[in-house]
Design a protein around this motif. Sequence first.
Motif, PDB file in Angstrom:
ATOM      1  N   ASN A   1      72.421  -8.659 -25.386  1.00 14.47           N
ATOM      2  CA  ASN A   1      73.146  -9.727 -26.064  1.00 14.47           C
ATOM      3  C   ASN A   1      73.638 -10.671 -24.971  1.00 14.47           C
ATOM      4  O   ASN A   1      74.515 -10.326 -24.190  1.00 14.47           O
ATOM      5  N   LYS A   2      73.058 -11.861 -24.946  1.00 11.84           N
ATOM      6  CA  LYS A   2      73.319 -12.779 -23.823  1.00 11.84           C
ATOM      7  C   LYS A   2      74.732 -13.372 -23.863  1.00 11.84           C
ATOM      8  O   LYS A   2      75.137 -14.048 -22.918  1.00 11.84           O
ATOM      9  N   THR A   3      75.454 -13.144 -24.960  1.00 12.74           N
ATOM     10  CA  THR A   3      76.784 -13.750 -25.037  1.00 12.74           C
ATOM     11  C   THR A   3      77.879 -12.755 -24.660  1.00 12.74           C
ATOM     12  O   THR A   3      79.060 -13.091 -24.677  1.00 12.74           O
ATOM     13  N   PHE A   4      77.503 -11.507 -24.358  1.00 11.40           N
ATOM     14  CA  PHE A   4      78.502 -10.484 -24.017  1.00 11.40           C
ATOM     15  C   PHE A   4      78.087  -9.830 -22.704  1.00 11.40           C
ATOM     16  O   PHE A   4      76.905  -9.674 -22.438  1.00 11.40           O
TER      17      PHE A   4
ATOM     18  N   LEU B   1      90.849 -19.920 -10.656  1.00  6.27           N
ATOM     19  CA  LEU B   1      90.787 -20.265 -12.079  1.00  6.27           C
ATOM     20  C   LEU B   1      90.049 -19.169 -12.862  1.00  6.27           C
ATOM     21  O   LEU B   1      90.509 -18.729 -13.915  1.00  6.27           O
ATOM     22  N   LEU B   2      88.919 -18.713 -12.301  1.00  8.58           N
ATOM     23  CA  LEU B   2      88.151 -17.676 -12.997  1.00  8.58           C
ATOM     24  C   LEU B   2      88.960 -16.377 -13.092  1.00  8.58           C
ATOM     25  O   LEU B   2      88.916 -15.680 -14.103  1.00  8.58           O
ATOM     26  N   ASN B   3      89.695 -16.103 -12.025  1.00 10.03           N
ATOM     27  CA  ASN B   3      90.542 -14.915 -12.026  1.00 10.03           C
ATOM     28  C   ASN B   3      91.599 -15.003 -13.130  1.00 10.03           C
ATOM     29  O   ASN B   3      91.830 -14.054 -13.878  1.00 10.03           O
TER      30      ASN B   3
ATOM     31  N   LEU C   1      83.119 -17.208 -18.854  1.00 16.89           N
ATOM     32  CA  LEU C   1      82.211 -17.429 -17.728  1.00 16.89           C
ATOM     33  C   LEU C   1      80.772 -17.502 -18.222  1.00 16.89           C
ATOM     34  O   LEU C   1      80.022 -18.418 -17.901  1.00 16.89           O
ATOM     35  N   GLN C   2      80.452 -16.500 -19.061  1.00 14.14           N
ATOM     36  CA  GLN C   2      79.065 -16.349 -19.465  1.00 14.14           C
ATOM     37  C   GLN C   2      78.651 -17.436 -20.454  1.00 14.14           C
ATOM     38  O   GLN C   2      77.517 -17.915 -20.412  1.00 14.14           O
ATOM     39  N   ASN C   3      79.558 -17.824 -21.360  1.00 17.91           N
ATOM     40  CA  ASN C   3      79.173 -18.729 -22.442  1.00 17.91           C
ATOM     41  C   ASN C   3      79.609 -20.172 -22.219  1.00 17.91           C
ATOM     42  O   ASN C   3      79.045 -21.076 -22.823  1.00 17.91           O
TER      43      ASN C   3
ATOM     44  N   PHE D   1      78.393 -11.164 -11.632  1.00 21.02           N
ATOM     45  CA  PHE D   1      77.163 -10.991 -12.389  1.00 21.02           C
ATOM     46  C   PHE D   1      76.637  -9.567 -12.346  1.00 21.02           C
ATOM     47  O   PHE D   1      75.525  -9.305 -12.768  1.00 21.02           O
ATOM     48  N   SER D   2      77.488  -8.644 -11.840  1.00 19.48           N
ATOM     49  CA  SER D   2      77.155  -7.241 -12.032  1.00 19.48           C
ATOM     50  C   SER D   2      77.356  -6.880 -13.496  1.00 19.48           C
ATOM     51  O   SER D   2      76.740  -5.952 -14.006  1.00 19.48           O
ATOM     52  N   CYS D   3      78.248  -7.610 -14.169  1.00 21.88           N
ATOM     53  CA  CYS D   3      78.488  -7.356 -15.584  1.00 21.88           C
ATOM     54  C   CYS D   3      78.076  -8.559 -16.438  1.00 21.88           C
ATOM     55  O   CYS D   3      77.398  -8.413 -17.442  1.00 21.88           O
ATOM     56  N   HIS D   4      78.544  -9.729 -16.052  1.00 19.71           N
ATOM     57  CA  HIS D   4      78.195 -10.910 -16.846  1.00 19.71           C
ATOM     58  C   HIS D   4      76.719 -11.227 -16.648  1.00 19.71           C
ATOM     59  O   HIS D   4      76.199 -11.150 -15.533  1.00 19.71           O
TER      60      HIS D   4
END
Lengths: 274, 390, 132
Positions: A193-196, C64-66, C92-94, C121-124
Amino acid sequence: MSMDRRRFLKIAGVSTVLGLGGASVMNGLSRRGLEASQATVTPDPKGLTAKRWGFAIDVNKLGSPADYQKCIDACHNIHNVPSIENPKHEVKWIWNETYEHSFPGTEHEYMNHEFKEKNFLLLCNHCAQPACVRVCPTQATFKRKDGVVMQDMHRCIGCRFCMAACPFGARSFNYRDPRGKDANGKPFIKVENKTFPTRMIGVVEKCTMCYERLAIGQQPACAEASNGAIVFGDLEDPNSEVRKIINSKYTIRRKPELGTQPSIYYVIGGSEHA
Amino acid sequence: MLEKALTGSKRYWTWVIMLLGIIGVGFIAYMYQLQEGLGITGLSRDVSWGFYIAQFTFLVGVAASAVMLVIPYYLHNYKKFGKIVILGEFLAISAVTMCMLFILVDMGQPMRVMNVVLHPTPNSVMFWDAVVLNGYLFINLIVGWTTLGAERKSLPPPNWVKPLIYLSIPWAVSIHTVTAFLYAGLPGRHLWLTAIMAARFLASAFAAGPALLILLVMFVRKTSKFDAGTEAIQSLAKIVTYAMITNVFFFLLEVFTAMYSNIPGHMHPIKYLFVGLDGHTNLVPFMWTATVLAFLGIGLLVNPATRKNESILPFALIAVFISAWIDKGMGLVVGGFIPNPFEKVTEYSPTIPELAITLGVYAVGFLVLTVLYKVAIGVKEDNAYDTGHH
Amino acid sequence: MYNGGKIIAGMLVFLAFFTFPFYYNLGKANARPEPKLNTPVIQQLAEKKCVESRDFMRAEHMQLLNDWRDSVVRDNNRIYKNREGKEFSISLQNTCMNCHSNKKEFCDKCHNYMAVKPYCFSCHIEPKENKS
């Protein structure tokens, strides 16, 4: 409950001074203070709010294994939960388990076989007195004002104290990289899921009551996929549907004797049996 | 004083290099674990703490046991311990170092360890454990180093260090109490949910810690000119004897409460440990070994003839030490997770990389111990030489 | 000097090690990184502006991201209103990566140059790079 940018910066600043120190901090503080002093952060107005979120799960409405799987898939697909075959390294937010293992100690020798083997949907109980929150050394897991027991995967140090504390086995640890592959070269996360986000190795994760969906006005994914078997609502609101069900039907909770006060009620009998 | 650790016999350097080699192997294994995650260990969703946390728990006890020398010497002026109290304090330093390393290697995200300081959480027992362990390390470093420095100049220790010595007594009790509270405050883990856990921890610590110390003192006597004296060894051996008896007694209290009350949840882990549960028997041979060794050790120690026989005494002490190590390490930690919250059994056994990392941490501890003991014994030998000439 | 030869040799070895990064990189091109902003989404923006000014973002995006992640995860505050009154969904991701869909040409450019490795980006999930 909005927190303005100024207070934000104050906390950020103080923690930076305490943690790191140095001239760059002072420099940063003054500049940031000027630049974005009017910036604010607020909740999404579309978000759902409650005093204490909870679920009523009607086990009689979840008949076939496919019914369970629909709820499980809905959750695990949305949240990029890896499906790891090895039960030792398994990650799960919601899953099913037979009655005797869901409510151990309450089964008995004369219990009819069908009920003993009946499947229950299990997930984090979002307890009112959560043991996991009590033990976490970094507040990576914490209780929100609306009852959600949250997991901040950014802050988790992976000590697994919460897993020892949780009496419901609701927590999973990332023993393996969730973005990795199984022995056959298939990725653990089949469809992203690219949004999560996903998670990374070394952190604990669990059901977060779809906080990201509540925030924009959507029901938790499992409730939405359950065809009415899972009712989600405010336990503190006497007029909510979930309260009406709990008031009119016989419900049980897992291990209530431990005093954690689970927020998930399993509907066993209809009102006529109550 | 540290320069004394830089000169030594060939045997000393062989030992140091061997330890460095083991540390190297452990370090490589740890790099592998950092890369691949804790999946390379035998840990699982159900048994989420294992060998590392078991060693941690056991070694907190070894660290706390220094108090068994500090109390008689500083509070009761028992002079015979004067020569070895420093060895107890240095053993504590080495043990606490290992404790911290075991916590670190057990973490999923060790680079985030400072989050514990950045977001202090007083309701978490682990936060307090970090506080008391660090405190204990510093107290022992300051006290040990200062008193040894004074001894080197044939002076009494400075007055300012006295309050720290007295503080180290309740502090030693606190480290093991807080460690017990890590377990004893959790709902739904029946083996751990017991008020006597901290007391039992202390009892087993005061058996295993001094047992190790006597063995070290006997080794030192063989390899250097430093002799702690028979009376000091015998007094410590008596401490081991009664602490071990108390430990076994406390354990039997646990067994009685669980078995006589007949509450399934309380009986299950004990059954798992001693007879197996649902056909799972991984720990059964270990627990019976621990039981036999406990009674053997007590038998040899209680009897004055065997206790005073210094060729039998080491075996009794090794028996006590291994017994406590099995019981308080693997038995307690792994047993607490079995059965799991669904009353199912997932067993645990450590993997080879996990054992390599564990050995590596022990090697670090022994290296710290070797260096500290080399310094302490160097100082004591010098003094003995000086007094011999005056 | 007692053991003078050994000491001087030791110091030389130390100096050689210590200065290794300097002479290793000597004379190598070290061009200033130019993060690219030419993604399709950015090109379609009427006003090509991030959530805050360019200078602020350059210097403070990490802070800011923090703040943003704590805001969303811990306080459930998901709307960011900048000082011009413009609102953004905190993600961040969306949100960030929707415009900056060129992580390699944007994020990585400076991060590699500075040799920092943020683990966002290990998670996002990274956007699929579109080579335009």
